[in-house]
Design a protein around this motif. Structure first.
Motif, PDB file in Angstrom:
ATOM      1  N   TYR A  74      42.101-221.958  27.051  1.00  0.00           N
ATOM      2  CA  TYR A  74      42.413-221.298  28.312  1.00  0.00           C
ATOM      3  C   TYR A  74      43.238-222.231  29.196  1.00  0.00           C
ATOM      4  CZ  TYR A  74      38.917-217.688  27.331  1.00  0.00           C
ATOM      5  OH  TYR A  74      38.211-216.632  26.760  1.00  0.00           O
ATOM      6  N   GLU A  75      44.046-221.619  30.044  1.00  0.00           N
ATOM      7  CA  GLU A  75      44.707-222.362  31.116  1.00  0.00           C
ATOM      8  C   GLU A  75      43.956-222.062  32.404  1.00  0.00           C
ATOM      9  OE1 GLU A  75      49.246-223.033  32.208  1.00  0.00           O
ATOM     10  OE2 GLU A  75      48.572-221.037  32.845  1.00  0.00           O
ATOM     11  N   GLY A  76      43.588-223.110  33.128  1.00  0.00           N
ATOM     12  CA  GLY A  76      42.857-222.939  34.371  1.00  0.00           C
ATOM     13  C   GLY A  76      43.763-223.018  35.583  1.00  0.00           C
ATOM     14  N   LEU A  77      43.393-222.286  36.619  1.00  0.00           N
ATOM     15  CA  LEU A  77      44.086-222.310  37.902  1.00  0.00           C
ATOM     16  C   LEU A  77      43.049-222.602  38.980  1.00  0.00           C
ATOM     17  CD1 LEU A  77      46.408-221.723  39.935  1.00  0.00           C
ATOM     18  CD2 LEU A  77      45.780-219.302  39.762  1.00  0.00           C
ATOM     19  N   LEU A  78      43.203-223.715  39.649  1.00  0.00           N
ATOM     20  CA  LEU A  78      42.312-224.088  40.739  1.00  0.00           C
ATOM     21  C   LEU A  78      43.065-223.885  42.054  1.00  0.00           C
ATOM     22  CD1 LEU A  78      39.543-225.341  41.460  1.00  0.00           C
ATOM     23  CD2 LEU A  78      40.646-227.580  41.351  1.00  0.00           C
ATOM     24  N   VAL A  79      42.510-223.034  42.916  1.00  0.00           N
ATOM     25  CA  VAL A  79      43.126-222.744  44.209  1.00  0.00           C
ATOM     26  C   VAL A  79      42.207-223.277  45.294  1.00  0.00           C
ATOM     27  CG1 VAL A  79      44.118-220.968  45.699  1.00  0.00           C
ATOM     28  CG2 VAL A  79      44.052-220.628  43.221  1.00  0.00           C
ATOM     29  N   SER A  80      42.727-224.123  46.165  1.00  0.00           N
ATOM     30  CA  SER A  80      41.883-224.762  47.168  1.00  0.00           C
ATOM     31  C   SER A  80      42.575-224.815  48.524  1.00  0.00           C
ATOM     32  CB  SER A  80      41.508-226.179  46.734  1.00  0.00           C
ATOM     33  OG  SER A  80      40.677-226.805  47.692  1.00  0.00           O
ATOM     34  N   VAL A 119      46.445-225.614  48.045  1.00  0.00           N
ATOM     35  CA  VAL A 119      46.909-226.323  46.860  1.00  0.00           C
ATOM     36  C   VAL A 119      46.568-225.529  45.600  1.00  0.00           C
ATOM     37  CG1 VAL A 119      46.772-228.461  45.531  1.00  0.00           C
ATOM     38  CG2 VAL A 119      46.605-228.527  48.034  1.00  0.00           C
ATOM     39  N   PHE A 120      47.563-225.351  44.740  1.00  0.00           N
ATOM     40  CA  PHE A 120      47.397-224.683  43.459  1.00  0.00           C
ATOM     41  C   PHE A 120      47.563-225.729  42.349  1.00  0.00           C
ATOM     42  CE2 PHE A 120      48.957-221.689  46.506  1.00  0.00           C
ATOM     43  CZ  PHE A 120      48.342-220.479  46.216  1.00  0.00           C
ATOM     44  N   SER A 121      46.566-225.838  41.482  1.00  0.00           N
ATOM     45  CA  SER A 121      46.611-226.809  40.379  1.00  0.00           C
ATOM     46  C   SER A 121      46.368-226.081  39.067  1.00  0.00           C
ATOM     47  CB  SER A 121      45.540-227.896  40.561  1.00  0.00           C
ATOM     48  OG  SER A 121      45.677-228.543  41.809  1.00  0.00           O
ATOM     49  N   LEU A 122      47.140-226.422  38.052  1.00  0.00           N
ATOM     50  CA  LEU A 122      47.014-225.826  36.729  1.00  0.00           C
ATOM     51  C   LEU A 122      46.534-226.869  35.744  1.00  0.00           C
ATOM     52  CD1 LEU A 122      50.334-223.769  36.614  1.00  0.00           C
ATOM     53  CD2 LEU A 122      48.024-222.810  36.742  1.00  0.00           C
ATOM     54  N   GLY A 123      45.688-226.455  34.789  1.00  0.00           N
ATOM     55  CA  GLY A 123      45.180-227.447  33.846  1.00  0.00           C
ATOM     56  C   GLY A 123      44.520-226.830  32.625  1.00  0.00           C
ATOM     57  N   VAL A 124      44.022-227.708  31.783  1.00  0.00           N
ATOM     58  CA  VAL A 124      43.349-227.314  30.538  1.00  0.00           C
ATOM     59  C   VAL A 124      42.148-228.216  30.310  1.00  0.00           C
ATOM     60  CG1 VAL A 124      45.427-226.399  29.415  1.00  0.00           C
ATOM     61  CG2 VAL A 124      44.866-228.830  29.192  1.00  0.00           C
ATOM     62  N   ASP A 125      41.243-227.749  29.450  1.00  0.00           N
ATOM     63  CA  ASP A 125      40.109-228.577  29.055  1.00  0.00           C
ATOM     64  C   ASP A 125      40.588-229.762  28.233  1.00  0.00           C
ATOM     65  OD1 ASP A 125      37.916-227.114  30.147  1.00  0.00           O
ATOM     66  OD2 ASP A 125      38.162-225.625  28.562  1.00  0.00           O
ATOM     67  N   MET A 166      38.372-221.840  44.573  1.00  0.00           N
ATOM     68  CA  MET A 166      37.929-220.963  43.498  1.00  0.00           C
ATOM     69  C   MET A 166      38.697-221.319  42.231  1.00  0.00           C
ATOM     70  SD  MET A 166      35.699-218.714  42.761  1.00  0.00           S
ATOM     71  CE  MET A 166      35.198-218.378  44.455  1.00  0.00           C
ATOM     72  N   PHE A 167      38.001-221.185  41.103  1.00  0.00           N
ATOM     73  CA  PHE A 167      38.607-221.482  39.807  1.00  0.00           C
ATOM     74  C   PHE A 167      38.899-220.185  39.077  1.00  0.00           C
ATOM     75  CE2 PHE A 167      38.076-222.331  35.207  1.00  0.00           C
ATOM     76  CZ  PHE A 167      39.125-223.225  35.034  1.00  0.00           C
ATOM     77  N   TYR A 168      40.097-220.101  38.523  1.00  0.00           N
ATOM     78  CA  TYR A 168      40.533-218.951  37.734  1.00  0.00           C
ATOM     79  C   TYR A 168      41.011-219.452  36.364  1.00  0.00           C
ATOM     80  CZ  TYR A 168      40.474-216.264  42.081  1.00  0.00           C
ATOM     81  OH  TYR A 168      40.081-215.655  43.237  1.00  0.00           O
ATOM     82  N   GLU A 169      41.127-218.552  35.414  1.00  0.00           N
ATOM     83  CA  GLU A 169      41.593-218.942  34.092  1.00  0.00           C
ATOM     84  C   GLU A 169      42.198-217.746  33.368  1.00  0.00           C
ATOM     85  OE1 GLU A 169      38.206-220.455  32.021  1.00  0.00           O
ATOM     86  OE2 GLU A 169      37.083-218.581  32.134  1.00  0.00           O
ATOM     87  N   ARG A 170      42.938-218.060  32.316  1.00  0.00           N
ATOM     88  CA  ARG A 170      43.507-217.016  31.462  1.00  0.00           C
ATOM     89  C   ARG A 170      43.530-217.522  30.039  1.00  0.00           C
ATOM     90  NH1 ARG A 170      49.091-217.597  29.870  1.00  0.00           N
ATOM     91  NH2 ARG A 170      50.003-219.498  30.764  1.00  0.00           N
ATOM     92  N   PRO A 171      43.305-216.632  29.049  1.00  0.00           N
ATOM     93  CA  PRO A 171      43.392-217.061  27.649  1.00  0.00           C
ATOM     94  C   PRO A 171      44.841-217.306  27.259  1.00  0.00           C
ATOM     95  CG  PRO A 171      43.009-214.692  27.786  1.00  0.00           C
ATOM     96  CD  PRO A 171      42.932-215.215  29.185  1.00  0.00           C
TER      97      PRO A 171
END
Length: 217
Positions: free
Chosen positions: A185-191, A202-208, A173-178
């Motif tokens: 936004y900063e994205g949080l991908l949890v898999s 696995v938790f991954s953090l990223g940006v566009d 699932m993909f999550y994000e916060r402003p």
């Protein structure tokens, strides 16, 4: 995390040419990231700004059907560039480009621990998720109330070392916060990942990323 992929002979050029290469991203390519925007936001991010020089060590290909693909280009800097495409892999078919870094990996040891994340009403799929003392909002089907099922897909991973490709099953699932003071936004991908080496979370953090911010050699 990907060290075992980095050794051995190089794959044949014809094999590499079969893989999608949007923005000319490909196994073994050297990528220069324009990190100016990330550096400006560094004090607001929950991850360290990556180095501008990245080498693509592995590529994951996921077909979502109807001509849609997720292509991930894993780098030696413990991160990956993710490119979503529809209807082709040329620039005009690119829907989204993001850069992620691996932030945390957990290894649940019991069925009860896995149920915390994956059972009906588990944490993956909740409207919000807390990570590193920060609240993230679900970015997929955000208008749907309550918990939704994790998105399941199978990724085929190819390495530049020439080892046989293998598959990783994701329930994610993909999550994000402003980011305050910014329109980004900063994205949080949890898999939850099932792969030949075992199962992990696995938790991954990223940006566009702006596609123009990538220089590929």
């Amino acid at each position: 995390m990907f060290g075992k992929w980095f050794k051995g002979k190089q794959p044949e050029a014809s094999e590499q040419n079969k893989l999608p290469s949007p923005l000319n991203l490909r196994l073994g390519a050297a990528v220069t990231l324009d990190t100016v925007v990330m550096t400006m936001l560094a004090d607001k991010l929950n991850f360290e700004v990556p180095g501008s020089q990245q080498i693509i060590e592995a590529q994951g290909v996921t077909s979502l059907g109807m001509g849609s693909y997720i292509n991930r280009y894993y780098t030696s800097e413990d991160g990956f560039i993710q490119v979503n495409t529809t209807g082709g892999h040329e620039e005009q078919h690119i829907d989204d480009v993001k850069f992620f870094v691996f932030a945390k990996t957990l290894y649940p040891g019991t069925e009860a621990e896995w149920d915390t994340w994956l059972a009906v009403g588990g944490q993956i799929g909740q409207p919000t998720l807390s990570f590193l003392d920060t609240q993230y909002q679900r970015g997929f089907n955000s208008e749907t109330p309550g918990t939704i099922r994790p998105i399941e897909f199978t990724e085929t991973v190819h390495s530049k070392s020439g080892e046989p490709p293998y598959q990783v099953v994701h329930r994610a699932m993909f999550y994000e916060r402003p980011l305050s003071g910014s329109d980004r936004y900063e994205g949080l991908l949890v898999s939850a990942e099932h792969n030949p080496d075992g199962d992990c979370l696995v938790f991954s953090l990223g940006v566009d990323l702006d596609p123009m911010s990538l220089s590929v050699i």
